[in-house]
Motif scaffolding. Structure first.
Motif, short mmCIF file in Angstrom:
data_model
loop_
_atom_site.label_atom_id
_atom_site.label_comp_id
_atom_site.label_asym_id
_atom_site.label_seq_id
_atom_site.Cartn_x
_atom_site.Cartn_y
_atom_site.Cartn_z
N THR A 184 0.74 -1.31 -0.03
CA THR A 184 0.04 -0.04 -0.11
C THR A 184 0.77 1.20 -0.07
O THR A 184 0.50 2.12 -0.63
CB THR A 184 -1.08 -0.12 1.08
N PRO A 185 2.08 1.45 0.82
CA PRO A 185 2.91 2.64 0.90
C PRO A 185 3.43 2.87 -0.66
O PRO A 185 3.64 3.96 -1.05
CB PRO A 185 3.71 2.45 2.12
N ALA A 186 3.71 1.65 -1.22
CA ALA A 186 4.47 1.76 -2.51
C ALA A 186 3.69 2.31 -3.49
O ALA A 186 4.11 2.69 -4.65
CB ALA A 186 5.02 0.49 -2.81
N LEU A 187 2.39 2.25 -3.42
CA LEU A 187 1.47 2.60 -4.40
C LEU A 187 0.70 4.01 -4.19
O LEU A 187 0.13 4.62 -5.08
CB LEU A 187 -0.05 1.72 -4.64
N THR A 188 1.11 4.78 -3.01
CA THR A 188 0.55 5.89 -2.80
C THR A 188 1.04 7.11 -3.72
O THR A 188 0.23 8.13 -3.80
CB THR A 188 0.82 6.40 -1.52
N SER A 189 2.18 7.11 -4.48
CA SER A 189 2.54 7.87 -5.26
C SER A 189 1.70 7.94 -6.65
O SER A 189 1.67 8.89 -7.29
CB SER A 189 3.86 7.80 -5.66
N VAL A 190 0.84 6.98 -7.05
CA VAL A 190 0.15 7.10 -7.87
C VAL A 190 -1.19 7.63 -7.44
O VAL A 190 -2.06 7.00 -6.54
CB VAL A 190 -0.31 5.42 -8.55
N LYS A 191 -1.69 8.62 -8.27
CA LYS A 191 -2.98 9.32 -7.35
C LYS A 191 -4.37 8.64 -8.13
O LYS A 191 -4.33 8.13 -9.17
CB LYS A 191 -2.89 10.71 -7.98
N GLY A 192 -5.30 8.53 -7.09
CA GLY A 192 -6.47 7.77 -7.60
C GLY A 192 -6.17 6.64 -7.92
O GLY A 192 -5.39 5.50 -7.13
N HIS A 193 -7.23 5.99 -8.66
CA HIS A 193 -7.20 4.48 -9.40
C HIS A 193 -7.37 3.50 -8.25
O HIS A 193 -6.73 2.29 -8.17
CB HIS A 193 -5.92 4.29 -10.19
N GLU A 194 -8.33 3.62 -7.29
CA GLU A 194 -8.46 2.94 -6.13
C GLU A 194 -8.92 1.54 -6.59
O GLU A 194 -8.41 0.52 -6.08
CB GLU A 194 -9.58 3.58 -5.35
N LEU A 195 -9.62 1.35 -7.37
CA LEU A 195 -10.11 0.04 -7.94
C LEU A 195 -8.88 -0.72 -8.36
O LEU A 195 -8.72 -2.14 -8.35
CB LEU A 195 -11.37 0.09 -8.78
N ALA A 196 -8.19 -0.37 -9.42
CA ALA A 196 -7.07 -0.93 -9.65
C ALA A 196 -6.26 -1.30 -8.56
O ALA A 196 -5.66 -2.57 -8.56
CB ALA A 196 -6.37 0.03 -10.68
N LYS A 197 -5.72 -0.22 -7.82
CA LYS A 197 -5.06 -0.50 -6.45
C LYS A 197 -5.58 -1.78 -5.80
O LYS A 197 -4.88 -2.81 -5.18
CB LYS A 197 -4.79 0.64 -5.67
N ALA A 198 -6.82 -1.79 -5.56
CA ALA A 198 -7.68 -2.79 -4.74
C ALA A 198 -7.36 -4.08 -5.60
O ALA A 198 -7.31 -5.20 -4.78
CB ALA A 198 -9.03 -2.53 -4.67
N ALA A 199 -7.51 -4.31 -6.46
CA ALA A 199 -7.43 -5.61 -7.39
C ALA A 199 -5.82 -6.19 -6.91
O ALA A 199 -5.88 -7.21 -6.84
CB ALA A 199 -7.61 -5.70 -8.96
N LEU A 200 -4.94 -5.26 -7.22
CA LEU A 200 -3.48 -5.90 -6.86
C LEU A 200 -3.32 -6.24 -5.85
O LEU A 200 -2.63 -7.30 -5.47
CB LEU A 200 -2.35 -4.68 -7.59
N GLU A 201 -3.74 -5.37 -4.69
CA GLU A 201 -3.37 -5.67 -3.30
C GLU A 201 -4.29 -6.75 -2.76
O GLU A 201 -3.69 -7.59 -2.17
CB GLU A 201 -3.90 -4.40 -2.44
N THR A 202 -5.33 -6.95 -3.46
CA THR A 202 -6.27 -8.15 -2.89
C THR A 202 -5.46 -9.40 -3.34
O THR A 202 -5.51 -10.53 -2.68
CB THR A 202 -7.48 -8.13 -3.37
N ALA A 203 -5.04 -9.15 -4.77
CA ALA A 203 -4.45 -10.54 -5.43
C ALA A 203 -3.23 -10.93 -4.43
O ALA A 203 -2.74 -12.27 -4.08
CB ALA A 203 -4.04 -10.50 -6.83
N LEU A 204 -2.26 -10.13 -3.96
CA LEU A 204 -1.19 -10.21 -2.99
C LEU A 204 -1.45 -10.86 -1.83
O LEU A 204 -0.81 -11.44 -1.14
CB LEU A 204 -0.30 -9.01 -3.22
N LEU A 205 -2.41 -9.97 -1.41
CA LEU A 205 -2.91 -10.32 -0.03
C LEU A 205 -3.57 -11.71 0.18
O LEU A 205 -3.34 -12.48 1.17
CB LEU A 205 -4.07 -9.40 0.56
#
Length: 371
Positions: A87-108
């Motif tokens: 999550t901290p690594a992705l904060t520099s990318v603004k917005g795109h919460e749904l894309a971030k959620a998909a990647l975070e969930t797969a890794l989690l």
């Protein structure tokens, strides 16, 4: 944990019946799954949005680019890959919460499978099953609406949500109350279809004892929702306007809502969704888990979230057969108005190979370590 491969599977699954809301009509679930393979385990996730940016700004083709070109490079550059570092690594990318959620969930999912821990236990959930509500789309006629609701109640759903829009609001709600009574837990969802100029019209809904009216005005306009809440006895619930725990805190401080709908994808993933839950419950407000017509891959982790203690209202975590004749996982089946929370490690489900092959219309490799 080392990331070895990430692939995207574009899936298209027909809906049993068209699902109409104020922003359009869906006839199929057209999205992608992410499959993350690490040196310890594999993980799965579902992108929650649609091919077109009508419900939200994110869409399937755009999310693929964001994940491939901006999110994954930041993940693969990490010296140590854990959910805590993603999550901290992705904060520099603004917005795109749904894309971030998909990647975070797969890794989690992969990380928890490696530890043998269910997502529900990781989040701190306290129930092994959750009450199920059902969302009923806009219909061609009131008799058709009443027939659908009668069928859902016979199946065991314990809460009904009606999609509404200008011209389809007061009369359908009145008909439902006259047919099924005032003891039925009933709420409406406008998906941002009204303006503050409609306040006097929306006040007519106060007569029907609704649990809430969901996102009646344009999203992210907390001031307008606060003004509307002053005029309504019915609690305003925010959905599209809540992108983070900070948004939830701001909305509550402004009295822009008295209920919050948490959609994990919309807030960037299950870790932020848990923080939203914590903020809302700390203020004494009810929270519930929304849905986005997920397949079993998305439905399973939603159930884990909905088992947290603050989720006191039935969510939109309906059974698989609400939308699909065939799901890509083992179906979730309604029992006594409830759905069971998966107890296996990670999100607790896997795609069925034959169903996955049947519904997959394209596969692309987004990342791979060549050996």
């Amino acid at each position: 944990m080392k990331l070895e491969r990430v692939e995207l599977l574009h899936v298209s699954i027909p809906l049993i019946t068209p699902f109409r809301t104020s922003f359009g009509t869906m006839t199929k679930k057209d999205t992608f799954l992410l499959h993350a393979v690490t040196d310890e385990a594999e993980g799965w996730a579902e992108f929650a949005a649609d091919p077109q940016p009508l419900y939200c700004s994110e869409f399937v083709a755009g999310a693929e680019i964001v994940i491939r070109d901006f999110l994954l490079p930041r993940i693969t550059a990490l010296p140590e890959l854990t959910t805590a570092t993603v999550t901290p690594a992705l904060t520099s990318v603004k917005g795109h919460e749904l894309a971030k959620a998909a990647l975070e969930t797969a890794l989690l999912d992969a990380e928890l499978r490696a530890y043998g821990m269910p997502l529900a236990a990781y989040l701190g959930s306290i129930r092994d099953r959750v009450p199920a509500g059902v969302s009923v789309g806009i219909k061609n006629s009131v008799p058709e609406l009443l027939d659908d609701i009668e069928r859902y109640l016979a199946e065991g759903y314990i809460r009904i949500k009606l999609k509404v829009e200008p011209g389809w609001d007061v009369e359908p709600v009145r008909a439902v109350r006259e047919r099924f009574g005032y003891e039925l837990p009933l709420q409406v969802d406008a998906n941002t279809a009204y303006t503050l100029a409609d306040a006097q019209h929306l006040r007519r809904l106060d007569d029907f004892g609704l649990l809430l009216i969901e996102e009646p005005l344009e999203e992210n306009n907390l001031r307008a929702h606060a003004e509307l809440q002053k005029l309504l006895a019915t609690p305003v619930c925010l959905d599209e306007s809540i992108h983070s725990a900070r948004d939830a805190a701001s909305a509550i401080a402004l009295d822009a809502c008295r209920v919050v709908n948490v959609k994990p994808a919309r807030v960037g993933g299950y870790l932020e969704a848990r923080r939203v839950h914590d903020v809302v419950t700390a203020h004494g407000l009810p929270v519930w888990c929304g849905g986005m017509l997920e397949t079993g891959i998305g439905r399973a982790p939603n159930l884990a979230l909905a088992a947290l203690p603050g989720f006191t209202l039935p969510g939109d975590t309906s059974a698989s057969n609400r939308y699909f004749a065939e799901d890509i996982t083992e179906p979730f089946v309604l029992q006594d108005g409830h759905l069971s929370v998966p107890s296996a490690p990670g999100i607790g489900v896997d795609p069925l190979p034959d169903a996955l092959a049947h519904f997959t219309i394209g596969t692309r490799e987004l990342h791979a370590i060549r050996k």
